[in-house]
Scaffold this active site. Structure first.
Site, PDB file in Angstrom:
ATOM      1  N   CYS A 253       0.836  -1.184   0.000  1.00 20.88           N
ATOM      2  CA  CYS A 253       0.000   0.000   0.000  1.00 20.88           C
ATOM      3  C   CYS A 253       0.883   1.250   0.000  1.00 20.88           C
ATOM      4  CB  CYS A 253      -0.958   0.096   1.177  1.00 20.88           C
ATOM      5  SG  CYS A 253      -2.160  -1.226   1.232  1.00 20.88           S
TER       6      CYS A 253
ATOM      7  N   ARG B 225       4.006  -0.343  -4.770  1.00 17.60           N
ATOM      8  CA  ARG B 225       3.724  -0.895  -3.436  1.00 17.60           C
ATOM      9  C   ARG B 225       2.395  -1.641  -3.388  1.00 17.60           C
ATOM     10  NH1 ARG B 225       7.052   1.698   0.380  1.00 17.60           N
ATOM     11  NH2 ARG B 225       5.738   0.823   2.002  1.00 17.60           N
TER      12      ARG B 225
ATOM     13  N   TRP C  15      -2.713  -2.737  -1.746  1.00 15.91           N
ATOM     14  CA  TRP C  15      -2.412  -4.162  -1.866  1.00 15.91           C
ATOM     15  C   TRP C  15      -3.367  -4.824  -0.877  1.00 15.91           C
ATOM     16  CZ3 TRP C  15      -0.645  -8.234   1.231  1.00 15.91           C
ATOM     17  CH2 TRP C  15      -0.219  -9.367   0.523  1.00 15.91           C
TER      18      TRP C  15
ATOM     19  N   ASN D  67      -2.256   1.771   5.633  1.00 16.31           N
ATOM     20  CA  ASN D  67      -1.367   0.694   5.193  1.00 16.31           C
ATOM     21  C   ASN D  67      -1.081  -0.148   6.428  1.00 16.31           C
ATOM     22  OD1 ASN D  67       0.662  -0.955   4.202  1.00 16.31           O
ATOM     23  ND2 ASN D  67       2.252   0.622   4.361  1.00 16.31           N
ATOM     24  N   GLY D  68      -1.278  -1.475   6.327  1.00 18.02           N
ATOM     25  CA  GLY D  68      -1.008  -2.355   7.464  1.00 18.02           C
ATOM     26  C   GLY D  68      -2.198  -3.247   7.738  1.00 18.02           C
TER      27      GLY D  68
ATOM     28  N   GLU E 153      17.672 -17.966  -6.671  1.00 20.12           N
ATOM     29  CA  GLU E 153      17.263 -16.604  -7.051  1.00 20.12           C
ATOM     30  C   GLU E 153      16.771 -16.568  -8.507  1.00 20.12           C
ATOM     31  OE1 GLU E 153      16.500 -13.918  -5.868  1.00 20.12           O
ATOM     32  OE2 GLU E 153      17.001 -12.292  -7.233  1.00 20.12           O
TER      33      GLU E 153
ATOM     34  N   LYS F 243      12.994 -15.344  -9.564  1.00 23.15           N
ATOM     35  CA  LYS F 243      12.730 -14.262 -10.531  1.00 23.15           C
ATOM     36  C   LYS F 243      11.739 -14.736 -11.589  1.00 23.15           C
ATOM     37  CE  LYS F 243      14.016 -11.287  -8.907  1.00 23.15           C
ATOM     38  NZ  LYS F 243      14.712 -11.222  -7.699  1.00 23.15           N
TER      39      LYS F 243
ATOM     40  N   GLU G 131       8.153 -15.129 -10.155  1.00 25.25           N
ATOM     41  CA  GLU G 131       7.401 -13.930  -9.774  1.00 25.25           C
ATOM     42  C   GLU G 131       7.032 -13.035 -10.935  1.00 25.25           C
ATOM     43  OE1 GLU G 131       9.330 -11.138  -7.108  1.00 25.25           O
ATOM     44  OE2 GLU G 131      11.280 -11.764  -7.818  1.00 25.25           O
TER      45      GLU G 131
ATOM     46  N   HIS H  68      19.045 -37.092  -5.820  1.00 27.54           N
ATOM     47  CA  HIS H  68      18.277 -37.562  -4.660  1.00 27.54           C
ATOM     48  C   HIS H  68      16.777 -37.322  -4.843  1.00 27.54           C
ATOM     49  CE1 HIS H  68      21.934 -38.438  -2.510  1.00 27.54           C
ATOM     50  NE2 HIS H  68      22.390 -37.242  -2.841  1.00 27.54           N
TER      51      HIS H  68
ATOM     52  N   LYS I 195       5.834  -4.518  -3.636  1.00 29.51           N
ATOM     53  CA  LYS I 195       7.157  -4.297  -3.072  1.00 29.51           C
ATOM     54  C   LYS I 195       6.968  -3.978  -1.592  1.00 29.51           C
ATOM     55  CE  LYS I 195      11.475  -3.107  -4.543  1.00 29.51           C
ATOM     56  NZ  LYS I 195      12.076  -4.280  -5.122  1.00 29.51           N
TER      57      LYS I 195
HETATM   58  C1  F6R Z   1      11.938 -10.861  -4.980  1.00 31.19           C
HETATM   59  C2  F6R Z   1      11.733  -9.853  -3.963  1.00 31.19           C
HETATM   60  C3  F6R Z   1      11.306 -10.300  -2.604  1.00 31.19           C
HETATM   61  C4  F6R Z   1      12.073  -9.480  -1.541  1.00 31.19           C
HETATM   62  C5  F6R Z   1      11.569  -9.829  -0.141  1.00 31.19           C
HETATM   63  C6  F6R Z   1      12.326  -9.083   0.921  1.00 31.19           C
HETATM   64  O1  F6R Z   1      12.366 -10.299  -6.176  1.00 31.19           O
HETATM   65  O2  F6R Z   1      11.875  -8.686  -4.208  1.00 31.19           O
HETATM   66  O3  F6R Z   1      11.502 -11.652  -2.428  1.00 31.19           O
HETATM   67  O4  F6R Z   1      13.419  -9.760  -1.662  1.00 31.19           O
HETATM   68  O5  F6R Z   1      10.205  -9.510  -0.051  1.00 31.19           O
HETATM   69  O6  F6R Z   1      12.253  -7.707   0.739  1.00 31.19           O
HETATM   70  P1  F6R Z   1      13.218  -6.710   1.507  1.00 31.19           P
HETATM   71  O7  F6R Z   1      14.600  -6.937   0.984  1.00 31.19           O
HETATM   72  O8  F6R Z   1      12.697  -5.347   1.189  1.00 31.19           O
HETATM   73  O9  F6R Z   1      13.105  -7.048   2.960  1.00 31.19           O
END
Ligand code: F6R
Length: 618
Positions: free
Chosen positions: A2, A27, A79, A105-106, A488, A492, A495, A511, A613
């Site tokens: 949010c 966000r 969000w 937000n929250g 990783e 990527k 997501e 395994h 994010k």
């Molecule tokens: C993946 C991604 C998330 C963040 C995770 C932690 O691309 O961005 O997996 O890495 O939510 O976020 P931070 O680093 O902001 O605590």
């Protein structure tokens, strides 16, 4: 999660707020809404508009039916947590009489009990959200005679959970009042105008002077004043700081996506994160390391807590710290940490890695660690955010704002900070000679150039992505520091390309996961450098096993690796770097692959479905 904006000043509030919401849309993008207040003969009135879906829907609606002219207003991009993303659940929420408008937000944990209390008192709540109760409580306080600031203080003391609240009162167009607990909020200090935002991106085009707020604070902004109190009304203060990036960093700069722009910014982000780390004598120096050398010498165990991509940076850190310092390291998902009753002492150093500095799981993990008397060091990219503020020490990364939801430059700079921390501990504990530390620092300083050279070969990766648009599953293999990179790479792809992808430690393949292999299945293999001959040769065997089962091997290996070439259907070259630094170059082809594949599949790379994010809820 949010995005929140507030404004008081001489400009059109709707323009300022829409612009702020555009910059905060990363966000959350389930709905967007805006409310402004303006004086009328009868005292004042609030007009608002809110629409499900992306900000564009709200903008379209406001283009047809503009809100009243006003210099005071609030905005929100959502969000969804409680209630589906529709117009009704979109913020702002109004009180019963429409006197107050509020965004949040929250998560309000006690909203159920408050809802029952309000309904019994005759309030009619119309949304499925937890937020609406706060609007009604606030309005009840106003009706009883409190001003907006006092009403906010009283309301907050009734709420449990995590919240940033921002509100306006129809009868007081001069102010916007906000409060925060466990959720981000910053004040932007203008000249004859003031701003509120979930982060500074909300107002960066107007001011780079910001005020960081503490926990449980209420802030009142007017055009020419900012005042802060605790929830109890006692006067309080924020910490002022200057934002060291500008509007251009928050723009796409000709790239199709923020994510692609941020991938290409990595040479600079890594270079900036290495800047100023050496003393005049050449020793490694970490300027925000508020722990004394003795405290660090006493550390007998390190636990790294983080989520998602940051967790994978933590996995790389474990290899480096244990190798250079011989201090045992555990890496733990922040969301699991405090529920397993971890063994913590005052000699345990807990390292919390977070790009945003606001991730709720990581924040709660660090609070748990501090409550057990352990020291906490944050690795963070966001100045003024909660995680570094609540930590004993911090290593800031200097990636600049990361706006694409999928972390890229945030990750690479976390890797840099982890390596710096490992080297610093080795220097302080004397487990490595000074010239060894210097040698690795020299190698680190060459990394921006190496990253540049990997980016220069992006076209090869784009062709690879174009050849895989019909892939249903992609597997990733790695060993040692390449294993987190495989994880990783898979994350990527999941997501942003919405593909089934999994990363494995190459040795684990036999395994179980080997049963997944079939003709033509793409398997991306991160090959360790040749100077780690055992690791390299074991990886080679793994690749042969994959190939023998008809899967397609896409190998990411050091340039000149002739041993791998015969077994690689596709060979992507990396510059020759030491194994612990290889993640800094090996991650890049995987980022480019995911970004390009998602683009070709027609997905919104910067705003992938269901994600946001900065995950500020647990
Ligand atoms: C993946 C991604 C998330 C963040 C995770 C932690 O691309 O961005 O997996 O890495 O939510 O976020 P931070 O680093 O902001 O605590």
């Amino acid at each position: 999660m949010c995005g929140i904006v507030g404004y008081v000043g001489p400009r059109q509030a709707t323009d300022v707020i829409l612009e702020g919401l555009r910059r905060l849309e990363y966000r959350g993008y389930d709905s967007a809404g805006i409310a402004v207040v303006h004086a009328t003969e009868a005292g004042g009135t609030i007009s608002s508009d809110k629409r499900a879906g992306k900000l564009a829907n709200l903008e379209k609606s406001m283009a047809t039916t503009p809100l009243a002219e006003s210099g005071t207003g609030i905005g929100h991009t959502r969000w969804a947590t409680h209630g589906p993303p529709n117009d009704r659940n979109a913020h702002p929420h109004l009180g019963s009489t429409g006197r107050v408008a509020l965004v949040h937000n929250g998560i309000l944990e006690n909203f159920d009990a408050l809802r029952v209390e309000l309904e019994r008192a005759g309030h009619d709540l119309i949304s499925d959200t937890d937020t609406e109760v706060a609007a009604h409580l606030l309005e009840r306080e106003l009706t009883a005679g409190a001003d907006l600031t006092t009403a906010m203080q009283r309301t907050c003391s009734r709420l449990r959970g995590a919240f940033t609240l921002v509100a306006i009162d129809a009868l007081d167009p001069s102010r916007v009042v906000a409060a925060r607990r466990n959720s981000p909020l910053v004040v932007g200090l203008g000249d004859g105008e003031n701003f509120l935002g979930s982060d500074v991106a909300a107002f960066i085009e107007h001011t780079r002077e910001a005020l960081e707020l503490g926990q449980d604070q209420v802030v009142t902004i007017t055009a020419d004043s900012v005042s802060i109190t605790g929830f109890d009304g006692a006067p309080s203060e924020g910490r002022g700081y200057h934002v060291d990036w500008d509007l251009s960093a928050a723009e796409k700069d000709g790239f199709d996506w923020f994510m692609r722009k941020e991938i290409f910014e990595q040479p600079r982000a890594v270079a900036d994160s290495l800047l100023g780390r050496r003393t005049s004598s050449g020793a490694l120096h970490l300027d925000e390391m508020r722990l004394s050398e003795q405290e660090l010498r006493d550390v007998d165990k390190i636990i790294i807590v983080a989520c998602g991509t940051a967790f994978y940076a933590g996995m790389v850190a474990k290899y480096a710290i244990e190798h250079w310092t011989r201090v045992p390291v555990e890496v733990e998902l922040a969301s699991e940490f405090r529920y397993r009753d971890p063994i913590l002492t005052s000699d345990t150093l807990v390292v919390a890695i977070s790009q945003s500095g606001e991730t709720a799981d990581t924040l709660q993990a660090l609070r748990h660690a501090r409550a057990q008397r352990s020291r906490v060091l944050a690795i963070c990219n966001t100045n003024g955010s909660t995680i570094p503020r609540e930590s004993d020490a911090v290593i800031y990364t200097h990636a600049g704002p990361e706006i694409g939801v999928a972390s890229t430059k945030g990750f690479l700079t976390q890797l840099v900070a982890c390596l710096l921390l490992a080297l610093y501990l080795a220097q302080v504990k004397g487990t490595r000679y000074g010239d060894e530390v210097t040698q690795v620092l020299d190698q680190l300083e060459q990394m921006p150039e190496h990253i540049e050279s990997v980016l220069a070969a992006a076209d090869q990766i784009y062709e690879l992505a174009a050849a895989h648009t019909d892939a249903k599953t992609v597997l990733f293999l790695g060993r040692h520091a390449g294993y987190p990179i495989a994880l990783e790479g898979a994350l990527k792809l999941k997501e942003i390309a919405y593909l089934h992808a999994e990363g494995f430690a190459a040795g684990e393949l036999k395994h179980g996961p080997i049963a997944l292999l079939e003709e033509g299945l793409p398997v991306l293999c991160v090959v360790p450098p040749r100077d780690r001959d055992q690791l390299h040769d074991k990886m080679l065997s793994g690749i042969q096993e994959v190939r023998a089962r008809g899967a397609r091997t896409i190998c990411i290996a050091e340039e000149g690796d002739t041993a791998i070439a015969p077994y690689a259907d596709v060979l992507i070259s990396l510059p020759k770097v030491p194994v612990l630094l290889q993640p800094l170059v090996a991650a890049i082809p995987l980022q480019l692959f995911a970004c390009e594949l998602a683009t070709l599949l027609g997905h919104d790379v910067d705003q992938p479905r269901n994600l946001a994010k900065s995950v500020t809820v647990e």
